[in-house]
Design a protein around this motif. Sequence first.
Motif, PDB file in Angstrom:
ATOM      1  N   LEU A  35     102.046   4.074 -27.844  1.00 47.52           N
ATOM      2  CA  LEU A  35     101.830   2.981 -27.358  1.00 47.52           C
ATOM      3  C   LEU A  35     100.950   2.278 -28.648  1.00 47.52           C
ATOM      4  N   ALA A  36     100.082   3.576 -29.246  1.00 50.43           N
ATOM      5  CA  ALA A  36      99.207   3.010 -30.319  1.00 50.43           C
ATOM      6  C   ALA A  36      99.762   3.187 -31.735  1.00 50.43           C
ATOM      7  N   PHE A  37     100.803   3.252 -32.286  1.00 51.89           N
ATOM      8  CA  PHE A  37     101.676   3.055 -32.590  1.00 51.89           C
ATOM      9  C   PHE A  37     101.827   1.984 -32.932  1.00 51.89           C
ATOM     10  N   LEU A  38     103.250   1.467 -32.116  1.00 52.00           N
ATOM     11  CA  LEU A  38     103.110  -0.129 -32.130  1.00 52.00           C
ATOM     12  C   LEU A  38     102.628  -1.140 -31.894  1.00 52.00           C
ATOM     13  N   ASP A  39     100.886  -1.100 -31.146  1.00 51.54           N
ATOM     14  CA  ASP A  39      99.652  -1.442 -31.081  1.00 51.54           C
ATOM     15  C   ASP A  39      99.274  -2.138 -32.499  1.00 51.54           C
ATOM     16  N   SER A  79      98.600   7.556 -43.114  1.00 53.33           N
ATOM     17  CA  SER A  79      97.260   6.728 -42.370  1.00 53.33           C
ATOM     18  C   SER A  79      97.467   5.961 -41.056  1.00 53.33           C
ATOM     19  N   LEU A  80      99.059   5.578 -40.836  1.00 51.76           N
ATOM     20  CA  LEU A  80      99.906   5.141 -39.542  1.00 51.76           C
ATOM     21  C   LEU A  80      99.097   5.947 -38.369  1.00 51.76           C
ATOM     22  N   MET A  81      99.307   7.906 -39.023  1.00 55.98           N
ATOM     23  CA  MET A  81      99.222   9.156 -38.025  1.00 55.98           C
ATOM     24  C   MET A  81      98.374   9.232 -37.756  1.00 55.98           C
ATOM     25  N   ALA A  82      97.036   9.067 -38.388  1.00 60.36           N
ATOM     26  CA  ALA A  82      95.595   9.129 -38.452  1.00 60.36           C
ATOM     27  C   ALA A  82      95.530   8.078 -37.164  1.00 60.36           C
ATOM     28  N   MET A  83      95.334   6.232 -37.528  1.00 57.03           N
ATOM     29  CA  MET A  83      95.149   5.681 -36.982  1.00 57.03           C
ATOM     30  C   MET A  83      95.568   5.730 -35.477  1.00 57.03           C
ATOM     31  N   SER A 137      89.525   3.136 -37.950  1.00 56.10           N
ATOM     32  CA  SER A 137      89.982   2.670 -38.926  1.00 56.10           C
ATOM     33  C   SER A 137      89.553   3.320 -40.247  1.00 56.10           C
ATOM     34  N   PHE A 138      88.860   4.077 -39.839  1.00 56.31           N
ATOM     35  CA  PHE A 138      88.713   4.750 -40.838  1.00 56.31           C
ATOM     36  C   PHE A 138      90.336   5.815 -41.299  1.00 56.31           C
ATOM     37  N   GLY A 139      90.422   6.220 -40.255  1.00 53.89           N
ATOM     38  CA  GLY A 139      91.944   6.737 -40.010  1.00 53.89           C
ATOM     39  C   GLY A 139      93.236   5.834 -40.866  1.00 53.89           C
ATOM     40  N   TYR A 140      92.924   4.985 -42.087  1.00 57.21           N
ATOM     41  CA  TYR A 140      93.459   4.814 -42.542  1.00 57.21           C
ATOM     42  C   TYR A 140      93.729   4.784 -43.888  1.00 57.21           C
ATOM     43  N   CYS A 141      92.180   5.567 -44.292  1.00 61.24           N
ATOM     44  CA  CYS A 141      91.973   6.246 -45.914  1.00 61.24           C
ATOM     45  C   CYS A 141      92.452   7.833 -45.896  1.00 61.24           C
ATOM     46  N   ALA A 142      93.624   8.066 -44.696  1.00 61.07           N
ATOM     47  CA  ALA A 142      94.144   9.207 -44.868  1.00 61.07           C
ATOM     48  C   ALA A 142      95.250   9.670 -46.318  1.00 61.07           C
ATOM     49  N   GLY A 143      95.943   8.396 -46.150  1.00 56.87           N
ATOM     50  CA  GLY A 143      97.544   8.577 -46.446  1.00 56.87           C
ATOM     51  C   GLY A 143      96.552   8.318 -48.040  1.00 56.87           C
TER      52      GLY A 143
END
Length: 295
Positions: free
Chosen positions: A161-165, A64-68, A86-92
């Motif tokens: 940087l996206a992970f940190l945000d 989920s973190l990776m996809a987002m 936000s669809f990336g949240y669904c992956a995990g």
Amino acid sequence: MDTQKDGKTPNLSAQEKKEVDKSQPPRAAVLHEIIRTQGDMELERSVAALWWSALAAGLTMGLSLMAMGLLNSRLPDGEGFKVIASFGYCAGFLAVILARQQLFTENTLTAVLPVMTKPSLNNFGRLLRLWSVVLVGNLCGTILVAYVMLHLPIFDSKTDLAFLDIGRKIMENDASQMFAKGIVSGWMIATMVWMIPSMESAKMWIIILITYLMALGDFTHIVVGSAEVSYLVFAGELPWKDFWLIFAGPTLVGNIVGGSFIFALISHAQIRSESGPPKKSADQGQEPDPQKTRK
């Protein structure tokens, strides 16, 4: 005129009546029993089986973190594109649930129903054993995957940087907000678990719908959030004290309240109300009529 006293449609063949019966959705009591049985099976699993499944689930939730992060880093800035990311949240969630790995927030409903059905010290002990093993396994998995994602040369600087945000966005909440949003998140996951048995063919879409709404609402989830927030800790932006006291503690309590004390309790109360006490037969619980017994 041909009328039906029972209100049923006339002139249906036996085969058509069978088709009608098959098309009926399962009663709430049936869903309750399916989930209760699943929960009872989970409570019987060994500690080793629970641990490895929970650890695998924690690692998988890193998706989920990776996809987002990947979507946010590759889409243009703007609120409209955040909706897509936000669809990336669904992956995990998809990977964990479809792989039938142990996810703590699922067990706030599944494993609680057997205890509510038969409250006993033994069942409470089994529930606490399962919760503690699965929670620790999930957290170990998510924290490990966050450490690996940060320290191994896997992603480019824009994705980092996206992970940190993502983690910074969560930590904009104070402890009370973490708790309140955690209640909603726990309730939504319990709703998803309740829906799946009646719509097994649409299982994937149910998971996507519920978890996507969780992402849009920025609701806090103890397992996914632990990957997102621990990434900040390993990057040196957040102390472990804030991880546990501001994020993890309030979110965990909120998830349990939403999943167990609200959804599971209300659902169980509904079933108890529908079933009621067994009816007495005509010849039970009544004094004999002297007029009938006199010969």
